[in-house]
Design an enzyme around this catalytic site. Structure first.
Site, mmCIF file in Angstrom:
data_model
loop_
_atom_site.group_PDB
_atom_site.id
_atom_site.type_symbol
_atom_site.label_atom_id
_atom_site.label_comp_id
_atom_site.label_asym_id
_atom_site.label_seq_id
_atom_site.Cartn_x
_atom_site.Cartn_y
_atom_site.Cartn_z
ATOM 1 C CE LYS A 30 -0.932 1.684 4.032
ATOM 2 N NZ LYS A 30 -1.444 1.984 5.384
ATOM 3 C CD GLN A 180 0.046 8.161 6.797
ATOM 4 O OE1 GLN A 180 -0.954 8.819 7.052
ATOM 5 N NE2 GLN A 180 -0.001 6.878 6.490
ATOM 6 C CB SER A 207 6.019 5.484 10.860
ATOM 7 O OG SER A 207 4.924 5.268 11.714
ATOM 8 C CD GLU A 326 2.328 -0.514 8.077
ATOM 9 O OE1 GLU A 326 1.554 0.376 7.715
ATOM 10 O OE2 GLU A 326 3.051 -1.140 7.277
ATOM 11 C CG HIS A 353 -2.752 4.138 13.383
ATOM 12 N ND1 HIS A 353 -1.846 3.102 13.354
ATOM 13 C CD2 HIS A 353 -2.049 5.250 13.081
ATOM 14 C CE1 HIS A 353 -0.641 3.579 13.060
ATOM 15 N NE2 HIS A 353 -0.733 4.876 12.900
ATOM 16 N NE ARG A 357 -4.590 -0.065 13.506
ATOM 17 C CZ ARG A 357 -3.904 0.058 12.385
ATOM 18 N NH1 ARG A 357 -2.648 0.461 12.419
ATOM 19 N NH2 ARG A 357 -4.464 -0.203 11.228
ATOM 20 C CE LYS A 423 -7.433 2.393 5.997
ATOM 21 N NZ LYS A 423 -6.019 2.674 5.825
HETATM 22 O O1 LIG Z 1 3.514 6.579 5.112
HETATM 23 C C1 LIG Z 1 2.944 5.486 5.149
HETATM 24 O O2 LIG Z 1 2.719 4.803 4.136
HETATM 25 C C2 LIG Z 1 2.502 4.976 6.463
HETATM 26 C C3 LIG Z 1 3.022 5.529 7.620
HETATM 27 C C4 LIG Z 1 2.620 5.092 8.978
HETATM 28 O O3 LIG Z 1 1.739 6.078 9.472
HETATM 29 P P1 LIG Z 1 1.898 6.788 10.918
HETATM 30 O O4 LIG Z 1 3.236 7.424 10.976
HETATM 31 O O5 LIG Z 1 0.755 7.733 10.945
HETATM 32 O O6 LIG Z 1 1.763 5.680 11.914
HETATM 33 C C5 LIG Z 1 1.921 3.728 8.944
HETATM 34 O O7 LIG Z 1 1.379 3.438 10.198
HETATM 35 C C6 LIG Z 1 0.865 3.676 7.854
HETATM 36 O O8 LIG Z 1 0.250 2.430 7.837
HETATM 37 C C7 LIG Z 1 1.512 3.882 6.496
HETATM 38 C C1 LIG Z 2 -2.159 3.080 9.935
HETATM 39 C C2 LIG Z 2 -2.468 2.474 8.780
HETATM 40 O O1 LIG Z 2 -2.996 3.069 7.685
HETATM 41 P P1 LIG Z 2 -3.100 4.561 7.154
HETATM 42 O O2 LIG Z 2 -2.311 4.588 5.880
HETATM 43 O O3 LIG Z 2 -4.556 4.790 6.916
HETATM 44 O O4 LIG Z 2 -2.525 5.488 8.212
HETATM 45 C C3 LIG Z 2 -2.252 1.012 8.606
HETATM 46 O O5 LIG Z 2 -2.390 0.532 7.467
HETATM 47 O O6 LIG Z 2 -1.962 0.303 9.586
#
Ligand SMILES: O=C(O)C1=C[C@@H](OP(=O)(O)O)[C@@H](O)[C@H](O)C1
Ligand SMILES: C=C(OP(=O)(O)O)C(=O)O
Length: 441
Positions: A30, A180, A207, A326, A353, A357, A423
Site C-alpha cells: 500500500k 505521514q 514510523s 502498523e 489510527h 488500536r 482497505k
Molecule cells: O507513510 C505510510 O505509508 C505509512 C506511515 C505510517 O503512518 P503513521 O506514521 O501515521 O503511523 C503507517 O502506520 C501507515 O500504515 C503507512
Molecule cells: C495506519 C495504517 O494506515 P493509514 O495509511 O490509513 O494510516 C495502517 O495501514 O496500519
C-alpha cells in the site's frame, strides 16, 4: 432442530487443524503503491507502475488523482509482463472532489498535490477520517503559501484552493502524531517553487522506515533530498525544486500484510513461504524477521522468498514498536497466545489510527478471556487461556487480521466485518482459507 443463526457480517475464523505449510503470494505494498502514484502524477513524463496493490486505499488514491486530471490507465507493462498502471501526468485541475475513505496516505499526501491544482479541491472521507490528525499538513501548507478552508479543528473535511503553483520554502511541524505529515510535504516538494525544508519539532517521530521510503522513492525519480540519515541535520529534510522522471516501477509485496501468514507459521509450528520478499527494502514489515524470530520462529531468505518456520513455542516479547506501529495489532495477537507476558511500547500514536488500536485490542482480546492492559504508550499482554466470541474490528483491516490470527488457535472466534480487510488486502479471507487447506501451494 434449531440451527445456530449465521450472522452475515460474522466470519467464523478458521482454526488450524495442524501445522500450516503454504506458499502465500502477497499483493503489492500500500505504502509503495500510493507514493508511486503521487510521484508518477507529478512527473514530467509518463511512467509505469507494475503489480500495484488494488485495494480500497490505492483505488481511492488513483481515483483522486484522476479527478485532478491525471491519466491512470490499465495496461500491461512495457515488456508485456504483469498487470500494470500507466500513469500519464497532466496539468492538475480543480474544481475536484476527493474521497479519502479512511486512508492516511490519501488524506495526508494529496492536500499538497491539490495546492498545485488550478482550482478548489474538496476533501472528504469516512467519519473516522474527521478524527485523524491532519493539522501538520494543513498548517504547513498555509505557511508554504496555500489557501485552505477547514472548520478550524485541523482535520477533514476541508477545501484546498489550489493556485496553480505553491511557493514552498521553510516550515516547522510537529509530526509526532503521524510520520505521514513529513512524507506528504516531501513528496510534492520538487514541484514547489522553492522546494521545501521541513523541520520536525516534536518530541518523537513514529514510523521512520516510512519516511526513509519517501526519501528513497523521491531519489529514484530524480529528486534531490538532504536528510538526517545521510549526514543532514537531525529532524530536517530538504527537497530541491526539480522535474521528476517517469519510471517503470514494480511494487514489492506488502510485508505488513505478510504478517498474518507469518504469524500462522509461528502459531501452528508450521512453515510459510512468501515469494518475492525483497533483499533490501524500507518497508517496516521487514522487521518481522527479527520480531517473530524473537517470538519463537526462524527464517531464511532464499531464492523462493522468505521461508518462515515456527518452532511450536511462542514467546512473549518486550519491544519498542515506534518504527513499525502498523505491525502492533498482529504482534499483540501472537503475544496473547505466547508462553510469557509481552510489553509493546512506543505506539501511543496508534490511538489515532484507523481506530484507537490500543483500546480496541485491549477490549477485544479481553472479551475472549485475555488479560491486556493499556499503558501510556502501548500494551501489556499477559497470555491466558482464551475462548471463542465475537471479535469486533472497528473498520480496521489490521483488527480483522489480528482476530483471525487468534482464531487459528482458539475455537469459535467470529470476526465481525472481515470485509474491512479490503482497505489493503481485499482477498484476505480466501488467502487465509487457502493457506490452511494447502490450496494455492
Ligand atoms: O507513510 C505510510 O505509508 C505509512 C506511515 C505510517 O503512518 P503513521 O506514521 O501515521 O503511523 C503507517 O502506520 C501507515 O500504515 C503507512
Ligand atoms: C495506519 C495504517 O494506515 P493509514 O495509511 O490509513 O494510516 C495502517 O495501514 O496500519
Amino acid at each position: 432442530m434449531t440451527e445456530t443463526p449465521v450472522h452475515p457480517a460474522l466470519w467464523p475464523a478458521p482454526v488450524a487443524s495442524g501445522a500450516v505449510d503454504a506458499t502465500v503470494t502477497v499483493p503489492g505494498s500500500k505504502s509503495v503503491t500510493n507514493r508511486a502514484l503521487v510521484l508518477a502524477s507529478l512527473a514530467a513524463e509518463p511512467g509505469w507502475l507494475r503489480r500495484p496493490l488494488r485495494s480500497r486505499d490505492t483505488l481511492l488514491m488513483a481515483e483522486a488523482l484522476r479527478a485532478l486530471g491525471v491519466g491512470i490507465e490499465e495496461g500491461v507493462g512495457p515488456d508485456g509482463s504483469g498487470e500494470a498502471w500507466r500513469v500519464i501526468p497532466a496539468g492538475l485541475h480543480g474544481p475536484a472532489t476527493i474521497d479519502v475513505g479512511n486512508a492516511g496516505t490519501v488524506m495526508r499526501f494529496l492536500p499538497p498535490v491539490a495546492a498545485l491544482a488550478d482550482g478548489p479541491v474538496r476533501f472528504d472521507g469516512d467519519p473516522r477520517s474527521y478524527e485523524r490528525p491532519l493539522n501538520g499538513v494543513i498548517d504547513a501548507l498555509r505557511t508554504l503559501g496555500a489557501r485552505i478552508d477547514d472548520d478550524g479543528r485541523g482535520a477533514l473535511p476541508l477545501t484546498v484552493h489550489g493556485g496553480g503553483a505553491l511557493d514552498g520554502g521553510r516550515v516547522r511541524i510537529d509530526a509526532s502524531s503521524s510520520s505521514q505529515f513529513v512524507s506528504a510535504l516531501l513528496l510534492s516538494a520538487p514541484r514547489f517553487n522553492q522546494g521545501v525544508e521541513v523541520r520536525h519539532t516534536g518530541a518523537s517521530l513514529p514510523s521512520m522506515p516510512h519516511i526513509r521510503m519517501t526519501v528513497d522513492m523521491l531519489r529514484s525519480v530524480g529528486a534531490q533530498v538532504d536528510e538526517p540519515e545521510t549526514g543532514g541535520e537531525p529532524n530536517v529534510w530538504r527537497v530541491s525544486p526539480s522535474a521528476l522522471l517517469g519510471r517503470d516501477l514494480t511494487v514489492e509485496p506488502d510485508l505488513s500484510n505478510a504478517q498474518p501468514f507469518l504469524a500462522a507459521a509461528l502459531i501452528t509450528g508450521g512453515k510459510v513461504t512468501i515469494p518475492d520478499w525483497p533483499e533490501r527494502t524500507t518497508q517496516p514489515g521487514d522487521q518481522l524477521r527479527r520480531i517473530f524470530t524473537e517470538m519463537g520462529g526462524s527464517c531464511e531468505l532464499t531464492e523462493r522468498g522468505l521461508v518462515f518456520t515456527g518452532s511450536g513455542s511462542i514467546h512473549g516479547i518486550d519491544v519498542d514498536l515506534s518504527e513499525v506501529g502498523e505491525l502492533t495489532p498482529g504482534i499483540a495477537a501472537v503475544a496473547a497466545l505466547a508462553d510469557s507476558p509481552s510489553t509493546l511500547r512506543g505506539v501511543a500514536h496508534l490511538r489515532l489510527h484507523e481506530t484507537d488500536r490500543l483500546a480496541a485490542l485491549t477490549k477485544e482480546i479481553n472479551e475472549l478471556g485475555g488479560d491486556v492492559t493499556e499503558t501510556a504508550d502501548g500494551l501489556h499482554i499477559r497470555p491466558r487461556r482464551l475462548h471463542g466470541g465475537i471479535f469486533h474490528t472497528y473498520d480496521d483491516h489490521r483488527m480483522a487480521t489480528a482476530g483471525s490470527i487468534i482464531g487459528l488457535a482458539v475455537e469459535g472466534v467470529q470476526i465481525e466485518n472481515v470485509a474491512t480487510t479490503a482497505k489493503t488486502l481485499p482477498d484476505f479471507p480466501r488467502m487465509w482459507t487457502e493457506m490452511l487447506t494447502g490450496a494455492g501451494n
